[in-house]
Design an enzyme around this catalytic site. Structure first.
Site, mmCIF file in Angstrom:
data_model
loop_
_atom_site.group_PDB
_atom_site.id
_atom_site.type_symbol
_atom_site.label_atom_id
_atom_site.label_comp_id
_atom_site.label_asym_id
_atom_site.label_seq_id
_atom_site.Cartn_x
_atom_site.Cartn_y
_atom_site.Cartn_z
ATOM 1 N N ASP A 48 0.830 -1.201 0.000
ATOM 2 C CA ASP A 48 0.000 0.000 0.000
ATOM 3 C C ASP A 48 0.866 1.252 0.000
ATOM 4 O O ASP A 48 1.702 1.455 0.883
ATOM 5 C CB ASP A 48 -0.898 0.008 1.244
ATOM 6 C CG ASP A 48 -1.814 1.210 1.265
ATOM 7 O OD1 ASP A 48 -2.898 1.134 0.646
ATOM 8 O OD2 ASP A 48 -1.457 2.233 1.889
ATOM 9 N N TYR A 53 3.084 10.039 -0.559
ATOM 10 C CA TYR A 53 4.074 9.540 0.385
ATOM 11 C C TYR A 53 5.485 9.827 -0.114
ATOM 12 O O TYR A 53 5.860 9.426 -1.224
ATOM 13 C CB TYR A 53 3.923 8.036 0.612
ATOM 14 C CG TYR A 53 2.625 7.595 1.256
ATOM 15 C CD1 TYR A 53 1.790 8.493 1.921
ATOM 16 C CD2 TYR A 53 2.237 6.264 1.208
ATOM 17 C CE1 TYR A 53 0.612 8.076 2.504
ATOM 18 C CE2 TYR A 53 1.052 5.838 1.797
ATOM 19 C CZ TYR A 53 0.246 6.749 2.432
ATOM 20 O OH TYR A 53 -0.938 6.329 3.007
ATOM 21 N N SER A 149 -10.605 5.877 0.503
ATOM 22 C CA SER A 149 -9.881 5.991 1.758
ATOM 23 C C SER A 149 -10.503 7.124 2.571
ATOM 24 O O SER A 149 -10.822 8.182 2.024
ATOM 25 C CB SER A 149 -8.394 6.273 1.479
ATOM 26 O OG SER A 149 -7.671 6.443 2.668
ATOM 27 N N LEU A 206 -1.495 -0.270 14.923
ATOM 28 C CA LEU A 206 -0.787 -0.215 16.206
ATOM 29 C C LEU A 206 -0.909 1.163 16.848
ATOM 30 O O LEU A 206 -0.123 1.505 17.744
ATOM 31 C CB LEU A 206 0.681 -0.606 16.014
ATOM 32 C CG LEU A 206 0.901 -1.989 15.390
ATOM 33 C CD1 LEU A 206 2.388 -2.279 15.237
ATOM 34 C CD2 LEU A 206 0.228 -3.076 16.224
ATOM 35 N N LYS A 214 6.270 0.350 23.261
ATOM 36 C CA LYS A 214 7.544 1.072 23.406
ATOM 37 C C LYS A 214 7.369 2.438 24.070
ATOM 38 O O LYS A 214 8.353 3.082 24.426
ATOM 39 C CB LYS A 214 8.230 1.236 22.057
ATOM 40 C CG LYS A 214 7.560 2.192 21.086
ATOM 41 C CD LYS A 214 8.371 2.259 19.787
ATOM 42 C CE LYS A 214 7.736 3.177 18.749
ATOM 43 N NZ LYS A 214 8.519 3.195 17.496
ATOM 44 N N GLY A 279 3.129 -0.719 8.664
ATOM 45 C CA GLY A 279 4.360 -0.142 8.142
ATOM 46 C C GLY A 279 5.583 -0.779 8.772
ATOM 47 O O GLY A 279 5.492 -1.443 9.807
ATOM 48 N N ASN A 289 5.612 -8.164 11.880
ATOM 49 C CA ASN A 289 4.261 -7.845 11.414
ATOM 50 C C ASN A 289 3.615 -9.038 10.723
ATOM 51 O O ASN A 289 2.426 -9.315 10.908
ATOM 52 C CB ASN A 289 4.302 -6.655 10.447
ATOM 53 C CG ASN A 289 4.692 -5.357 11.113
ATOM 54 O OD1 ASN A 289 4.595 -5.212 12.326
ATOM 55 N ND2 ASN A 289 5.149 -4.396 10.326
#
Length: 314
Positions: A48, A53, A149, A206, A214, A279, A289
Site C-alpha cells: 500500500d 508519500y 480511503s 498499532l 515502546k 508499516g 508484522n
C-alpha cells in the site's frame, strides 16, 4: 500467508499488507528495497502506497524494489486530492485523477494499478465526477479495482447507489484508521461498508506505535519515534489510552502473546476486515508484522477484550 478477497470481485490481498508510507520519508531507497524484499519473502503480497508519500519516492522505491517480481504483488495506491486552495471548477477533480494515475504508473514502473483509492473525499466536487473518471481508467486498463480511503458512511452509501444507477465501476473496499485504541469507525463507517459488501483495510493498526509497548506513561517519547516527531500523532497518547495499553499488555501476556499480536489479530477477527496495513522500517519489523496475525481469537475472547477496553475486568 493467507489471503482474503477485497469486497465483491476485488483483488485477493495477503491478510497482512505492507504500508509503504515510510519510504522516502523515514527510510531511504536501499532500506526501502530491503523492506520490500523481506515482505515478499514473508509471503506479503499487498503493498500500500500513495502519490503523496515521500513526495512520490514511496511509489518509486516500491516499483524499483519489486522489479521483475511485480506479478507477485497487489499494488494499491492513492491519488492526491484536488488542491484545497483552488476553487472547484467542473472537470478539475477528474483531471487530477487522470493525471495522478499516469504519474503513479510511471513511478511504479507498471502498466496497471491493482487497486486505486481516492485518498480523501472532495466535498466540492459532484460524486459522479470521481466515479466517472475512475470508471474511465478501469475501462482503459490502467486500473483494475477502485476503492475509497477515509470516507464517511454517507459517502459510502451515495457512491454505491450512484455506481449502480449509472452502471459505473463500483468500489470494492474502504481504507480507514482502525485499531484497538481508535474505534470511531465502528459506529457508522464499518456498518456502511458491510451493507455494500465492501472489504475494509485498516491502517495504523498499532495506533501510531502506542500498541507496540515502546511508549510509557510519564516517560519522554524515544528520540526519532513517530510520537516524538509529530504533535499530530502524539495526541493519541492520552492517560486513558496508556491505561488501556497496560491492561491489554497483561491480557496478551496471560495468553502467551505479545501486544502487537493482540492488536493485529483483533482486527483480523473483525468480519469486514480483509487485510491489515502495517508499516515497517526494517526487515525485522516486517517479519514481526507478518507473524502478528496468527492468534485466532474466539468470540469469548473478543468479548473479554471489549470489557478490558471499557475499563472492566477481562
Amino acid at each position: 500467508m493467507d489471503a482474503r478477497a477485497l469486497g465483491p470481485g476485488g483483488p485477493a490481498l495477503s491478510v497482512i499488507g505492507l504500508g509503504c508510507n515510510n519510504f522516502g520519508m523515514r527510510i531511504d531507497r536501499r532500506a526501502s528495497h530491503e523492506v520490500v524484499r523481506a515482505a515478499l519473502d514473508a509471503g506479503i503480497t499487498h503493498f500500500d502506497t500513495a502519490e503523496m508519500y515521500g513526495s512520490g519516492q514511496s511509489e518509486e522505491f516500491l516499483g524499483e524494489a519489486l522489479g521483475a517480481d511485480r506479478h507477485r504483488a497487489v499494488i494499491a495506491t492513492k491519488f492526491l486530492p484536488r488542491p484545497a486552495d483552488q476553487p472547484y471548477e467542473p472537470g478539475a477533480l477528474a483531471a487530477r485523477i487522470r493525471q495522478g494515475c499516469d504519474i503513479s504508473l510511471r513511478r511504479l514502473g507498471t502498466d496497471s494499478l491493482d487497486l486505486y483509492y481516492q485518498h480523501y473525499p472532495d466535498p466540492a466536487a459532484p460524486l459522479e465526477e470521481a466515479l466517472e473518471a475512475l470508471d474511465e481508467l478501469v475501462r482503459a486498463g490502467k486500473v483494475r479495482h477502485v476503492a475509497s480511503s477515509n470516507p464517511t458512511a454517507e459517502l459510502i452509501d451515495a457512491n454505491a447507489e450512484l455506481a449502480t444507477a449509472r452502471q459505473l465501476t463500483a468500489s470494492v473496499g474502504v481504507q480507514v484508521e482502525w485499531s484497538l485504541l481508535v474505534r470511531a469507525v465502528e459506529a457508522e463507517v464499518i456498518p456502511a461498508a458491510a451493507r455494500h459488501g465492501l472489504g475494509v483495510v485498516p491502517y495504523f493498526p498499532l495506533a501510531s506505535g502506542l500498541l507496540t509497548g515502546k511508549y510509557r506513561a510519564g516517560v519522554e517519547f524515544p528520540a526519532g519515534s513517530r510520537l516524538a516527531s509529530s504533535a499530530y500523532f502524539a495526541a493519541i497518547a492520552t492517560p486513558e489510552r496508556f491505561a488501556a495499553v497496560e491492561r491489554l499488555t497483561g491480557y496478551a501476556a496471560d495468553h502467551g502473546h505479545t501486544l502487537v499480536e493482540l492488536a493485529v489479530s483483533w482486527l483480523l477477527a473483525q468480519p469486514t476486515v480483509t487485510s491489515v496495513i502495517a508499516g515497517a522500517t526494517t526487515p525485522e519489523q516486517v517479519l514481526a508484522n507478518a507473524a502478528a496475525g496468527s492468534w485466532p481469537l474466539t468470540t469469548d475472547q473478543l468479548a473479554e477484550i471489549d470489557r478490558i477496553l471499557a475499563g472492566g475486568p477481562g
